[in-house]
Scaffold this motif. Structure first.
Motif, short mmCIF file in Angstrom:
data_model
loop_
_atom_site.label_atom_id
_atom_site.label_comp_id
_atom_site.label_asym_id
_atom_site.label_seq_id
_atom_site.Cartn_x
_atom_site.Cartn_y
_atom_site.Cartn_z
N ARG A 130 0.83 -1.21 0.00
CA ARG A 130 0.00 0.00 0.00
C ARG A 130 0.87 1.26 0.00
O ARG A 130 0.57 2.23 -0.70
N ASP A 179 0.42 4.72 -2.08
CA ASP A 179 -0.10 5.78 -1.22
C ASP A 179 1.10 6.41 -0.51
O ASP A 179 1.69 5.79 0.36
N TRP A 195 1.86 8.52 -7.12
CA TRP A 195 0.94 7.86 -8.04
C TRP A 195 -0.40 8.59 -8.05
O TRP A 195 -1.00 8.79 -6.98
N THR A 204 -3.07 7.36 -9.04
CA THR A 204 -4.03 6.34 -8.62
C THR A 204 -3.45 5.62 -7.43
O THR A 204 -2.34 5.11 -7.49
N ASP A 237 -6.07 1.55 -3.38
CA ASP A 237 -7.46 1.07 -3.44
C ASP A 237 -8.01 1.13 -4.87
O ASP A 237 -8.79 0.26 -5.27
N ALA A 238 -7.61 2.15 -5.64
CA ALA A 238 -8.07 2.24 -7.02
C ALA A 238 -7.46 1.15 -7.89
O ALA A 238 -8.08 0.68 -8.85
N MET A 239 -6.23 0.73 -7.57
CA MET A 239 -5.55 -0.29 -8.36
C MET A 239 -5.92 -1.71 -7.94
O MET A 239 -5.75 -2.66 -8.72
N TRP A 290 -7.80 -4.10 -10.25
CA TRP A 290 -7.01 -4.46 -11.44
C TRP A 290 -5.92 -5.47 -11.10
O TRP A 290 -5.61 -6.35 -11.91
N ALA A 309 -3.56 10.45 -15.74
CA ALA A 309 -3.83 9.37 -14.79
C ALA A 309 -4.32 8.10 -15.47
O ALA A 309 -4.21 7.00 -14.90
N ASP A 310 -4.87 8.20 -16.69
CA ASP A 310 -5.30 7.03 -17.45
C ASP A 310 -4.20 6.48 -18.35
O ASP A 310 -4.43 5.57 -19.14
N ASN A 313 -2.12 -2.56 -14.78
CA ASN A 313 -2.30 -1.25 -15.41
C ASN A 313 -2.70 -1.38 -16.87
O ASN A 313 -3.47 -0.57 -17.39
N ARG A 318 -6.29 -1.75 -16.96
CA ARG A 318 -6.89 -0.45 -16.65
C ARG A 318 -6.85 0.48 -17.86
O ARG A 318 -7.82 1.19 -18.15
#
Length: 516
Positions: A104, A108, A120, A122, A125-127, A130, A468-469, A501, A504
Motif C-alpha cells: 500500500r 499511497d 501515483w 491512482t 485502493d483504485a488499483m 485491477w 492518470a489514465d 495497469n 486499466r
C-alpha cells in the motif's frame, strides 16, 4: 482490404506483458486490434534461453534484443546485452514469472519518508481490482503474505513444498520471519523450474504471449505482424499513422488509438524519434521528461543453506518474505528465492555476467578463469539456495534513456540509494542471524531486467508525460501500457503492476470517445 488500408480500433506496439494484456482485453471487448512486434513470432513451446549469442541476427531469431546496450553508470561506460526480449511475448517469455502485488505504501505516498516524486495519481485502493483481475488472468498461485493487512490476491493453491523448501520455511519462521509461498505464474515442478530465464517447452508459464497475444488472436478480432520494427509515429494532437519497417519496406498503419508497449527503454526512444515541427523535442515531450526518471532495482543476492541434514532437493522458487520491505521508515524491498541452486554452472554464469559489466571485460581469456573460483564456490556452498532482495530505486530526472539510433542509458547511483543499500544489506544480515548465509557481490548490481519510469504518469502535464489514465498529455489517442508509466519502482517485481495497469488502460480506451 489490406492491413495498411484498414483503420484499426487499436494498434498495439509491443507484445510483452503490457502490450499482450492490453491487446487481449481490447480484442475480447470486440475491438479490432493490430499487434506490431519487432521480433519473430517463434514458437511458444521451445527450449530457448538468454544465451550468450553475440550475432544480432542470431539473437533476433531466438527472440532476444539484437543490439547491445551502452550503459554509462557514474560516468563509466560499458556495453553489454541486456536481458531484453524481441519477439512475441517480449521479455516475459524469458522471465521467472514472479508477479507480486506492491505494498500500500508504494502507491499511497504518505506512509513512508518522502521521496523525489509527486507520487501515483491512482492509489492502492483504485488499483486493487485491477491487481485481482491480472492475478486471475495470469493464473497466479501461492499463499497470502502474513504481514499484509489488505485483502489477499485471488491465488490458486501452491504445490507441496520440497524437503529443502520445507526446511527453509521452518528455519526462517524460527528466526522470527514471515515467509510465504511466492506468487508466480509458473507451475513449481522440476521441469518448470528449468524454464526460468528461458522459453517454456511445456507451455506451463503464463506470459505476454500465452496470457495475452494468443488469446487475443483466438477471438478473431486481432492480427499479429511480427518482424515489424516501428520507426516513427506521425501526428500532432493525435497519431495519424504508425510507420514500420517490414521486410525492408516502410509501411504505414492507421488506428483510432495507439497503445505503446515497447518497454521502458524502447518506448521513449520511439517518441524521441518521432520529433516534428509540432513536437520539436519528441512526441508528447512538452514536459521534457520523455526518457527521464529511469529506474531499476538494485539486486542484493545471497546464498542461504537449509539446516544441516536436509536432503538435497531441487532449486526453490517458492519462498518470499516482506519482513524487510521497509525498515525504520526507509523504502527497501521484498526478498524472494530465485529458483537457482548454487551449483557450478550457475556460479560460472553469474561470475561471467559480473565480468561482462566490469572494467576487465576486454581481457582475453579471462572468462575461462571463472571456472576455478566457481568450482571452489560450488564445493563451499553445497546445495545452498540463491535469494535476491529487490531494493527500490527512486526517480531522478538525470537518469535517462539517451536519444539516438542505439540503445543507451545514462545513470547515476545517488547517495541516498547507496545509503539505503547499506541499510538493506545490514538488515538482511541481522534478519538471518543464526542462519548459514553469504551475501554475494560487492558493488551495487542494477537489475537491467526491471527498467521503469521513463514516461511517468501524473496529474500535472508539467511534471509528467501521461495523465492518470496513461494517455499522453497533448496526444489524444496515444496510450502507454508498459513499465515506463511508473513514477516509482516499488519494492517488488513490476510484472503484476504492468499487467494490472494494462487492463486499466484498455478499460479507459473503451470508455473514452474516439478522437476525431
Amino acid at each position: 482490404m489490406t492491413l495498411t488500408d484498414t483503420v484499426w480500433d487499436a494498434i498495439v506496439i509491443g507484445t510483452g506483458v503490457g502490450g499482450g494484456t492490453a491487446g487481449r482485453a481490447l480484442a475480447e471487448a470486440g475491438q479490432r486490434v493490430l499487434f506490431l512486434e519487432r521480433g519473430p513470432a517463434g514458437h511458444r513451446a521451445e527450449r530457448n534461453g538468454l544465451s550468450d549469442v553475440f550475432v544480432p541476427e542470431g539473437r533476433l531469431a531466438r527472440g532476444l534484443w539484437p543490439e547491445p546496450m551502452t550503459a554509462t553508470i557514474d560516468g563509466q561506460t560499458t556495453k553489454f546485452y541486456a536481458p531484453l526480449g524481441a519477439g512475441v511475448g517480449g521479455s516475459s517469455v524469458f522471465y521467472a514469472a514472479t508477479l507480486e502485488r506492491p505494498e500500500r505504501h508504494d502507491l499511497d505516498n504518505s506512509l513512508l519518508r518522502p521521496h523525489p516524486t509527486q507520487g501515483w495519481p491512482t492509489g492502492f485502493d483504485a488499483m486493487a481490482p485491477w491487481f485481482d483481475r491480472a492475478a486471475r488472468l495470469y493464473h497466479l498461485h501461492g499463499t497470502p503474505d502474513p504481514l499484509s493487512a489488505d485483502a489477499p490476491l485471488p491465488l490458486g493453491p501452491p504445490p507441496p513444498l520440497s524437503p529443502t523448501e520445507a526446511a527453509l520455511f521452518e528455519s526462517l519462521r524460527a528466526a522470527g520471519l514471515h515467509p510465504y509461498h511466492a506468487h508466480t505464474a509458473i507451475a513449481h515442478t522440476l521441469g518448470c523450474l528449468q524454464c526460468l530465464g528461458s522459453k517454456c517447452p511445456r507451455n506451463c508459464k503464463q506470459d505476454g504471449r500465452s496470457a495475452g497475444v494468443e488469446p487475443a488472436l483466438a477471438t478473431g478480432n486481432a492480427v499479429l505482424i511480427d518482424r515489424a520494427e516501428v520507426t516513427r509515429l506521425h501526428g500532432h494532437a493525435r497519431i495519424d499513422t504508425v510507420e514500420a519497417r517490414i521486410n525492408g519496406e516502410t509501411r504505414q498503419f492507421r488506428a483510432r488509438n495507439v497503445v505503446l508497449a515497447g518497454g521502458a527503454l524502447n518506448s521513449p526512444r520511439l517518441l524521441l524519434r518521432s520529433a516534428s515541427e509540432a513536437w520539436p523535442d519528441g512526441m508528447a515531450n512538452r514536459s521534457g521528461l520523455v526518457g527521464r526518471n529511469l529506474m531499476f532495482h538494485l539486486n542484493e543476492m545471497f546464498a542461504l543453506w537449509p539446516p544441516r541434514g536436509t536432503s538435497d532437493s531441487r532449486a526453490s522458487k517458492a519462498i518470499a518474505l516482506r519482513d524487510l520491505y521497509h525498515h525504520d521508515g526507509d523504502r527497501l524491498g521484498m526478498i524472494q528465492a530465485m529458483g537457482i541452486r548454487a551449483s557450478y554452472g550457475e556460479i560460472v554464469h553469474f561470475l561471467n555476467l559480473m565480468l561482462a559489466r566490469s572494467a576487465l571485460r576486454g581481457v582475453p581469456g579471462l572468462k575461462q578463469l571463472t571456472r576455478l573460483p566457481a568450482a571452489i564456490a560450488a564445493r563451499l556452498f553445497g546445495h545452498a539456495q540463491i535469494f535476491v532482495g529487490l531494493l527500490e530505486d527512486l526517480p531522478y530526472a538525470e537518469n535517462r534513456v539517451l536519444p539516438g539510433p542505439a540503445l543507451a542509458v545514462d545513470y547515476r547511483l545517488h547517495p541516498e540509494l547507496l545509503t539505503r543499500r547499506r541499510t538493506f544489506r545490514r538488515a538482511i544480515s541481522q534478519a538471518l542471524r543464526g542462519q548459514r548465509r553469504a551475501l554475494l557481490g560487492m558493488g551495487p548490481e542494477l537489475n537491467y531486467g526491471h527498467p521503469c519510469g521513463t514516461l511517468r504518469f501524473g496529474l500535472d502535464p508539467a511534471s509528467s508525460v501521461l495523465n492518470a489514465d496513461c494517455r499522453a498529455h497533448g496526444v489524444a489517442n496515444l496510450w502507454v501500457a508498459d513499465a515506463s508509466f511508473m513514477p516509482s519502482s516499488m519494492g517488488v517485481n513490476p510484472s503484476l503492476t504492468i499487467a494490472a495497469n494494462a487492463l486499466r488502460v484498455a478499460d479507459a480506451i473503451q470508455r473514452t470517445p474516439c478522437p476525431d
